[in-house]
Design an enzyme around this catalytic site. Structure first.
Site, PDB file in Angstrom:
ATOM      1  N   ASP A  13       1.968 -21.344   8.925  1.00 13.10           N
ATOM      2  CA  ASP A  13       0.691 -21.554   9.623  1.00 13.10           C
ATOM      3  C   ASP A  13       0.983 -22.122  11.010  1.00 13.10           C
ATOM      4  O   ASP A  13       1.530 -23.228  11.138  1.00 13.10           O
ATOM      5  CB  ASP A  13      -0.158 -22.532   8.794  1.00 13.10           C
ATOM      6  CG  ASP A  13      -1.563 -22.698   9.347  1.00 13.10           C
ATOM      7  OD1 ASP A  13      -1.933 -21.993  10.302  1.00 13.10           O
ATOM      8  OD2 ASP A  13      -2.284 -23.562   8.805  1.00 13.10           O
ATOM      9  N   ASP A 107      -3.109 -16.394  12.460  1.00 13.96           N
ATOM     10  CA  ASP A 107      -2.018 -17.361  12.660  1.00 13.96           C
ATOM     11  C   ASP A 107      -1.458 -17.914  11.358  1.00 13.96           C
ATOM     12  O   ASP A 107      -0.800 -18.948  11.371  1.00 13.96           O
ATOM     13  CB  ASP A 107      -2.510 -18.514  13.539  1.00 13.96           C
ATOM     14  CG  ASP A 107      -3.347 -19.512  12.780  1.00 13.96           C
ATOM     15  OD1 ASP A 107      -4.215 -19.081  12.005  1.00 13.96           O
ATOM     16  OD2 ASP A 107      -3.107 -20.716  12.933  1.00 13.96           O
ATOM     17  N   GLU A 108      -1.665 -17.204  10.267  1.00 12.89           N
ATOM     18  CA  GLU A 108      -1.317 -17.786   8.974  1.00 12.89           C
ATOM     19  C   GLU A 108      -0.984 -16.662   7.998  1.00 12.89           C
ATOM     20  O   GLU A 108      -1.693 -15.661   7.960  1.00 12.89           O
ATOM     21  CB  GLU A 108      -2.572 -18.529   8.498  1.00 12.89           C
ATOM     22  CG  GLU A 108      -2.437 -19.432   7.371  1.00 12.89           C
ATOM     23  CD  GLU A 108      -3.812 -20.006   6.993  1.00 12.89           C
ATOM     24  OE1 GLU A 108      -3.909 -20.436   5.861  1.00 12.89           O
ATOM     25  OE2 GLU A 108      -4.757 -20.020   7.798  1.00 12.89           O
TER      26      GLU A 108
HETATM   27 MG   LIG Z   1      -3.037 -22.588  12.039  1.00 14.68          MG
END
Ligand SMILES: [Mg+2]
Length: 253
Positions: A13, A107-108
């Site tokens: 993350d 983003d993960e």
């Molecule tokens: Mg993040």
């Protein structure tokens, strides 16, 4: 004797992703509190940089409230096209480590690295190498959790933030989860948390030690599910998704 890992799952993350991209691209913003979002009266904060968070601001907070709490923060309008481009760079790094990558957002992602120890080394080394590769490709930091299940990997990446690397071996899962508060349980919303607390259960360890029938009586089928999660039992597989079809993002006005 080292644990045998039945599965090796990483959750990666990016740290304060949109804010970190802005600080990377604009050096004058580094080390400063920034709020990514539109300045208008009805907008919300998309991401707050770590410098802004001690003021009690965070994602989804109304911008007006965030500016009141942190007047010195610099408001930066989001640039989603740029975040998507960086996300593709990050995804390329993930793909270099595993053929089984399940993105959750820009983003993960989860990465399944089961069986790759012979090639890539033990889970902690893989996680460290992944962090270094992301930094090399993007200049940004990512927090990584490594565990035998998705749920524990996700909690592990979160507790280490920012720039975290937390490895939870199979034999450590119960002890890792035990002290954590109920809100760490996936699927336990505020109402469920209130019910669990009314039963005298405040931590995952207390839920894990509870008689599952008691939880079922109070919460229905959610009860045994939460009991298993609190014990770190989560068999859900990492499901590979192709990049083009999988990554969507929501514009926050
Ligand atoms: Mg993040």
């Amino acid at each position: 004797m080292p644990d045998r890992w039945p599965r090796t799952i990483l959750h990666a993350d990016m740290d304060a992703f949109y804010a970190a991209v802005e600080q990377h691209d604009r050096p004058e913003l580094r080390g400063r509190p920034i709020l990514v979002g539109h300045p208008g009266p009805r907008s919300v904060v998309t991401t707050a940089s770590y410098e802004a968070r001690p003021f009690g601001v965070g994602s989804a907070m109304p911008m007006a409230e965030a500016r009141r709490r942190c007047p010195q923060a610099i408001v930066v309008p989001p640039r989603f096209t740029r975040y998507e481009a960086v996300s593709r760079q990050v995804r390329a790094v993930f793909d270099a480590f595993s053929p089984v990558v399940e993105p959750l957002s820009l983003d993960e992602a989860f990465l399944d690295l089961t069986g790759s120890e012979g090639l890539l080394g033990p889970p902690g080394k893989i996680a460290g190498d992944l962090k270094a590769a992301v930094r090399e490709a993007t200049g940004l930091t990512v927090s990584v959790g490594a565990a035998p299940s998705k749920y524990v990997a996700k909690v592990a990446s979160d507790v280490g933030k920012p720039d975290g690397l937390v490895v939870v071996a199979p034999s450590e899962v119960r002890a890792f989860l035990a002290p954590l508060p109920i809100r760490r349980l996936w699927g336990a919303g505020p109402k469920t948390a209130v019910r669990l607390e009314a039963m005298g259960l405040a931590t995952l360890g207390e839920v894990a030690s509870c008689e599952p029938g008691r939880l079922e009586a109070a919460l229905g089928s959610l009860g045994p599910h939460l009991w298993r999660l609190a014990r770190g039992e989560d068999e859900r597989p990492v499901i590979a998704e192709r990049e083009a079809s999988s990554i969507g993002y929501e514009r926050t006005l």
